[in-house]
Design an enzyme around this catalytic site. Structure first.
Site, short mmCIF file in Angstrom:
data_model
loop_
_atom_site.label_atom_id
_atom_site.label_comp_id
_atom_site.label_asym_id
_atom_site.label_seq_id
_atom_site.Cartn_x
_atom_site.Cartn_y
_atom_site.Cartn_z
N GLU A 161 -3.82 7.67 -4.44
CA GLU A 161 -4.17 7.19 -5.79
C GLU A 161 -5.45 7.85 -6.28
OE1 GLU A 161 -4.22 2.91 -5.50
OE2 GLU A 161 -2.15 2.85 -4.82
N HIS A 207 -1.52 0.69 -9.92
CA HIS A 207 -2.17 -0.26 -9.01
C HIS A 207 -2.82 -1.40 -9.80
CE1 HIS A 207 -4.11 -0.74 -4.79
NE2 HIS A 207 -3.93 -1.90 -5.36
N ARG A 248 0.85 -1.18 0.00
CA ARG A 248 0.00 0.00 0.00
C ARG A 248 0.89 1.24 0.00
NH1 ARG A 248 -3.52 -2.38 -1.79
NH2 ARG A 248 -5.60 -2.80 -0.99
P1 NAP Z 1 -1.52 -11.67 4.32
O1 NAP Z 1 -1.42 -13.08 3.87
O2 NAP Z 1 -2.45 -11.32 5.44
O3 NAP Z 1 -0.04 -11.19 4.68
C1 NAP Z 1 0.24 -9.97 5.30
C2 NAP Z 1 1.60 -10.10 5.96
O4 NAP Z 1 1.99 -8.80 6.43
C3 NAP Z 1 1.60 -11.02 7.17
O5 NAP Z 1 2.73 -11.86 7.07
C4 NAP Z 1 1.71 -10.09 8.37
O6 NAP Z 1 2.42 -10.73 9.41
C5 NAP Z 1 2.47 -8.92 7.76
N1 NAP Z 1 2.20 -7.63 8.40
C6 NAP Z 1 1.01 -7.11 8.75
N2 NAP Z 1 1.16 -5.89 9.25
C7 NAP Z 1 2.49 -5.63 9.21
C8 NAP Z 1 3.28 -4.53 9.61
N3 NAP Z 1 2.74 -3.43 10.14
N4 NAP Z 1 4.62 -4.61 9.44
C9 NAP Z 1 5.19 -5.71 8.91
N5 NAP Z 1 4.48 -6.79 8.51
C10 NAP Z 1 3.16 -6.74 8.66
O7 NAP Z 1 -1.96 -10.72 3.12
P2 NAP Z 1 -1.64 -10.89 1.55
O8 NAP Z 1 -2.75 -11.58 0.87
O9 NAP Z 1 -0.24 -11.38 1.40
O10 NAP Z 1 -1.73 -9.35 1.11
C11 NAP Z 1 -0.84 -8.41 1.68
C12 NAP Z 1 -1.20 -6.99 1.25
O11 NAP Z 1 -0.91 -6.83 -0.13
C13 NAP Z 1 -2.68 -6.63 1.35
O12 NAP Z 1 -3.09 -6.28 2.67
C14 NAP Z 1 -2.78 -5.46 0.40
O13 NAP Z 1 -2.53 -4.24 1.08
C15 NAP Z 1 -1.67 -5.73 -0.60
N6 NAP Z 1 -2.21 -6.07 -1.93
C16 NAP Z 1 -1.88 -5.30 -2.99
C17 NAP Z 1 -2.39 -5.62 -4.23
C18 NAP Z 1 -2.01 -4.80 -5.44
O14 NAP Z 1 -2.75 -4.82 -6.42
N7 NAP Z 1 -0.90 -4.11 -5.41
C19 NAP Z 1 -3.26 -6.69 -4.40
C20 NAP Z 1 -3.57 -7.47 -3.29
C21 NAP Z 1 -3.04 -7.15 -2.04
P3 NAP Z 1 2.23 -10.28 10.95
O15 NAP Z 1 0.76 -10.36 11.22
O16 NAP Z 1 3.06 -11.26 11.73
O17 NAP Z 1 2.74 -8.89 11.04
#
Ligand code: NAP
Length: 309
Positions: A257, A275, A228
């Site tokens: 954005e 994005h 993000r």
């Molecule tokens: P996920 O499986 O829930 O993984 C999120 C990871 O981030 C977890 O390992 C979590 O571990 C860690 N985390 C959470 N808060 C954190 C913090 N403040 N500092 C460091 N690590 C942190 O989610 P995902 O499916 O991989 O998606 C991750 C993110 O990608 C989404 O939330 C979204 O913002 C982004 N995304 C972007 C796009 C795009 O089009 N660019 C598309 C989809 C998703 P801990 O809980 O141990 O901290």
């Protein structure tokens, strides 16, 4: 006869609200299957939105019968979680089905930033090669140290892909995970170790990459952000790319954005994409199907298929 049935469904009150613009095929399916409406109404039980638009406290307050929010996307920073929790409103996102597409793009941005693919493309198109120029040497991808902030579904898929490039992986989460990679206790520590820092964490809080972390990444370092925009102090990033504090960046997400700081437009050391992490035809259809599954399961059984926990 058929037309009459369709017309009566469309004009009936519906438990499903199209709360924000959705991709056309999903909106059409929700209208066809549930007679979804576009105007808030007291009897709406399920609001369908996207990770871009989310649902604000005001929008939640305007729906007294709301029981569930189903969001197209996996980011939840745009949904007012406190307002939803106060009213026991369930939330579903579309995790998993977009992991591969976003991880693919992250690796693409990493390679583009380090090997300067987009900048070299501009060099050819501008006629600078034909005019006798020699493109400068770039950094190297294979074998680099890559620090992943947010080693969840997407972060792990990025690490899996980078194994093919024999990259060494380190990571930072808020908690240590059961993985074969070195844990770094802070983003600054990870940045100091890494050649490339990849952000794959959720947004919604204060920036976790600022001037200190960028200085730690250093003049040979690259930043990739598919998490993000709010994870990064954007003015500090603009300054770091402009003055050479870091070598380059590949960015899919931005703080405000669709506005991308104009100072970045003219820089050759940053790759800017709008994005599009999950924006493949296959992935967007799979996300739409998961939204439909969640809406149907909630209306039929009061359960969500992929609840946000
Ligand atoms: P996920 O499986 O829930 O993984 C999120 C990871 O981030 C977890 O390992 C979590 O571990 C860690 N985390 C959470 N808060 C954190 C913090 N403040 N500092 C460091 N690590 C942190 O989610 P995902 O499916 O991989 O998606 C991750 C993110 O990608 C989404 O939330 C979204 O913002 C982004 N995304 C972007 C796009 C795009 O089009 N660019 C598309 C989809 C998703 P801990 O809980 O141990 O901290």
């Amino acid at each position: 006869m058929v037309t009459g049935i369709v017309a009566s469904v469309v004009t009936m009150a519906s438990p499903v609200l199209l709360a924000h613009p959705l991709q056309a095929d999903l909106a059409a399916d929700l209208v066809r299957l549930h007679g979804a409406v576009s105007d808030p109404a007291d009897d709406v039980r399920v609001a369908v939105t996207t990770s871009r638009f989310g649902l604000s406290a005001e929008e939640i307050a305007a729906l007294p019968g709301l029981e569930a929010i189903v969001s197209f996307g996996v980011g939840f920073d745009s949904i007012d979680l406190d307002a939803a929790r106060d009213r026991d409103i369930a939330i579903a996102t579309t995790p998993g089905v977009l992991t591969d597409a976003v991880a693919d793009l992250a690796v693409g941005l990493l390679i583009d930033s380090v090997r300067q693919v987009s900048a070299a493309d501009r060099y050819v198109r501008d006629g600078r090669w034909a005019a006798g120029g020699t493109y400068p040497l770039t950094g190297h991808v294979t074998g680099r140290k890559v620090g992943i902030v947010g080693l969840g579904r997407i972060g792990t898929a990025i690490a899996d892909r980078l194994a093919g490039f024999r990259c060494e992986i380190g990571y930072h989460n808020r908690s240590v995970a059961d993985v074969p990679f070195a844990y770094h206790a802070s983003v600054a520590e990870l940045a100091a170790w890494a050649d490339v820092l990849v952000l794959a964490a959720p947004g919604g809080g204060d920036p976790i990459v600022g001037a200190n972390e960028l200085a730690a990444l250093g003049p040979q370092g690259h930043l990739v952000n598919i998490g993000r925009g709010g994870l990064v102090d954007e003015p500090a990033l603009v300054a770091a790319l402009t003055d050479g504090t870091i070598a380059g960046a590949g960015l899919d997400v931005f703080a405000d954005e669709p506005h991308v700081p104009e100072a970045l437009w003219a820089l050759d050391n940053v790759v800017l994409v709008p994005h599009v992490g999950s924006a493949t035809q296959q992935t967007r259809r799979e996300m739409a199907d998961l939204v439909l599954d969640n809406v149907a399961a909630f209306l039929e059984r009061g359960e969500l298929v992929t609840p946000l926990r």
